[in-house]
Design a protein around this motif. Structure first.
Motif, PDB file in Angstrom:
ATOM      1  N   UNK A  64      34.534  82.471  45.768  1.00 57.67           N
ATOM      2  CA  UNK A  64      34.249  82.450  47.200  1.00 57.67           C
ATOM      3  C   UNK A  64      34.423  83.856  47.753  1.00 57.67           C
ATOM      4  N   UNK A  65      33.391  84.327  48.434  1.00 54.03           N
ATOM      5  CA  UNK A  65      33.475  85.627  49.099  1.00 54.03           C
ATOM      6  C   UNK A  65      33.949  85.421  50.527  1.00 54.03           C
ATOM      7  N   UNK A  66      35.059  86.074  50.864  1.00 57.75           N
ATOM      8  CA  UNK A  66      35.599  86.018  52.218  1.00 57.75           C
ATOM      9  C   UNK A  66      35.335  87.373  52.864  1.00 57.75           C
ATOM     10  N   UNK A  67      34.550  87.410  53.937  1.00 60.12           N
ATOM     11  CA  UNK A  67      34.323  88.675  54.632  1.00 60.12           C
ATOM     12  C   UNK A  67      35.635  89.261  55.158  1.00 60.12           C
ATOM     13  N   UNK A  68      35.728  90.576  55.143  1.00 56.90           N
ATOM     14  CA  UNK A  68      36.941  91.259  55.586  1.00 56.90           C
ATOM     15  C   UNK A  68      37.328  90.826  56.998  1.00 56.90           C
ATOM     16  N   UNK A  69      36.362  90.712  57.894  1.00 61.00           N
ATOM     17  CA  UNK A  69      36.654  90.301  59.262  1.00 61.00           C
ATOM     18  C   UNK A  69      37.284  88.925  59.329  1.00 61.00           C
ATOM     19  N   UNK A  70      36.797  88.008  58.502  1.00 64.41           N
ATOM     20  CA  UNK A  70      37.382  86.663  58.459  1.00 64.41           C
ATOM     21  C   UNK A  70      38.827  86.726  57.967  1.00 64.41           C
ATOM     22  N   UNK A  71      39.074  87.566  56.973  1.00 59.45           N
ATOM     23  CA  UNK A  71      40.431  87.702  56.450  1.00 59.45           C
ATOM     24  C   UNK A  71      41.374  88.234  57.526  1.00 59.45           C
ATOM     25  N   UNK A  72      40.950  89.251  58.253  1.00 61.91           N
ATOM     26  CA  UNK A  72      41.832  89.837  59.273  1.00 61.91           C
ATOM     27  C   UNK A  72      42.119  88.871  60.422  1.00 61.91           C
ATOM     28  N   UNK A  73      41.315  87.844  60.581  1.00 58.00           N
ATOM     29  CA  UNK A  73      41.587  86.811  61.582  1.00 58.00           C
ATOM     30  C   UNK A  73      42.410  85.665  61.002  1.00 58.00           C
ATOM     31  N   UNK A  74      42.622  85.670  59.684  1.00 56.69           N
ATOM     32  CA  UNK A  74      43.336  84.568  59.024  1.00 56.69           C
ATOM     33  C   UNK A  74      44.186  85.119  57.888  1.00 56.69           C
ATOM     34  N   UNK A  75      45.246  85.857  58.226  1.00 52.92           N
ATOM     35  CA  UNK A  75      46.046  86.513  57.195  1.00 52.92           C
ATOM     36  C   UNK A  75      47.201  85.658  56.677  1.00 52.92           C
ATOM     37  N   UNK A  76      47.426  84.503  57.294  1.00 53.68           N
ATOM     38  CA  UNK A  76      48.429  83.582  56.776  1.00 53.68           C
ATOM     39  C   UNK A  76      47.868  82.806  55.596  1.00 53.68           C
ATOM     40  N   UNK A  77      48.731  82.370  54.717  1.00 49.16           N
ATOM     41  CA  UNK A  77      48.298  81.639  53.518  1.00 49.16           C
ATOM     42  C   UNK A  77      47.465  80.422  53.892  1.00 49.16           C
ATOM     43  N   UNK A  78      48.003  79.552  54.744  1.00 46.37           N
ATOM     44  CA  UNK A  78      47.293  78.312  55.108  1.00 46.37           C
ATOM     45  C   UNK A  78      45.999  78.617  55.859  1.00 46.37           C
ATOM     46  N   UNK A  79      46.036  79.630  56.726  1.00 41.66           N
ATOM     47  CA  UNK A  79      44.828  80.009  57.475  1.00 41.66           C
ATOM     48  C   UNK A  79      43.735  80.491  56.530  1.00 41.66           C
ATOM     49  N   UNK A  80      44.118  81.343  55.581  1.00 44.70           N
ATOM     50  CA  UNK A  80      43.132  81.862  54.633  1.00 44.70           C
ATOM     51  C   UNK A  80      42.608  80.744  53.731  1.00 44.70           C
ATOM     52  N   UNK A  81      43.468  79.810  53.372  1.00 39.22           N
ATOM     53  CA  UNK A  81      43.024  78.664  52.572  1.00 39.22           C
ATOM     54  C   UNK A  81      41.949  77.890  53.321  1.00 39.22           C
ATOM     55  N   UNK A  82      42.127  77.735  54.639  1.00 35.42           N
ATOM     56  CA  UNK A  82      41.108  77.057  55.452  1.00 35.42           C
ATOM     57  C   UNK A  82      39.780  77.801  55.391  1.00 35.42           C
ATOM     58  N   UNK A  83      39.836  79.122  55.518  1.00 33.58           N
ATOM     59  CA  UNK A  83      38.615  79.936  55.460  1.00 33.58           C
ATOM     60  C   UNK A  83      37.944  79.784  54.097  1.00 33.58           C
ATOM     61  N   UNK A  84      38.723  79.847  53.038  1.00 29.75           N
ATOM     62  CA  UNK A  84      38.173  79.708  51.688  1.00 29.75           C
ATOM     63  C   UNK A  84      37.521  78.338  51.516  1.00 29.75           C
ATOM     64  N   UNK A  85      38.180  77.285  51.994  1.00 36.96           N
ATOM     65  CA  UNK A  85      37.608  75.944  51.875  1.00 36.96           C
ATOM     66  C   UNK A  85      36.295  75.824  52.648  1.00 36.96           C
TER      67      UNK A  85
END
Length: 95
Positions: A64-85
């Motif tokens: 899964x490719x996560x755009x850098x901007x999405x990562x910077x808005x979701x830097x917590x583990x659970x938040x990033x897991x949501x983005x990845x899902x």
């Protein structure tokens, strides 16, 4: 955030599979232990360079490719897991 925790704490055990995997990747990239679902990448010592390493690792290992901007808005583990899902679901659905 919190202090050091024991492996297998309830917060870790109750995490979704993606959350557990993201926590493992934070531990590996940041060379820290006992990362929990509410931990933040930058509070744990992450930098912009280690963020790129993390995103490359997610792309390679989770497909899964996560755009850098999405990562910077979701830097917590659970938040990033949501983005990845969400990104994985979009990819699976051809969106």
């Amino acid at each position: 955030m919190h202090g050091p925790a024991q492996a297998g704490t309830p917060a870790q055990e109750s995490a979704r599979p993606t959350g557990k995997r993201i926590a493992e990747l934070y531990e590996r990239v940041l060379r820290v232990g006992n990362v929990q679902q509410d931990d933040d990448f930058f509070v744990l010592g992450g930098t912009s360079l280690s963020a790129i390493e993390l995103l490359d690792t997610i792309a390679e290992e989770l497909g899964v490719r996560v755009p850098v901007g999405d990562f910077y808005r979701a830097t917590g583990v659970a938040e990033l897991a949501d983005v990845v899902d969400v990104r994985a679901a979009e990819r699976a659905g051809g969106v």
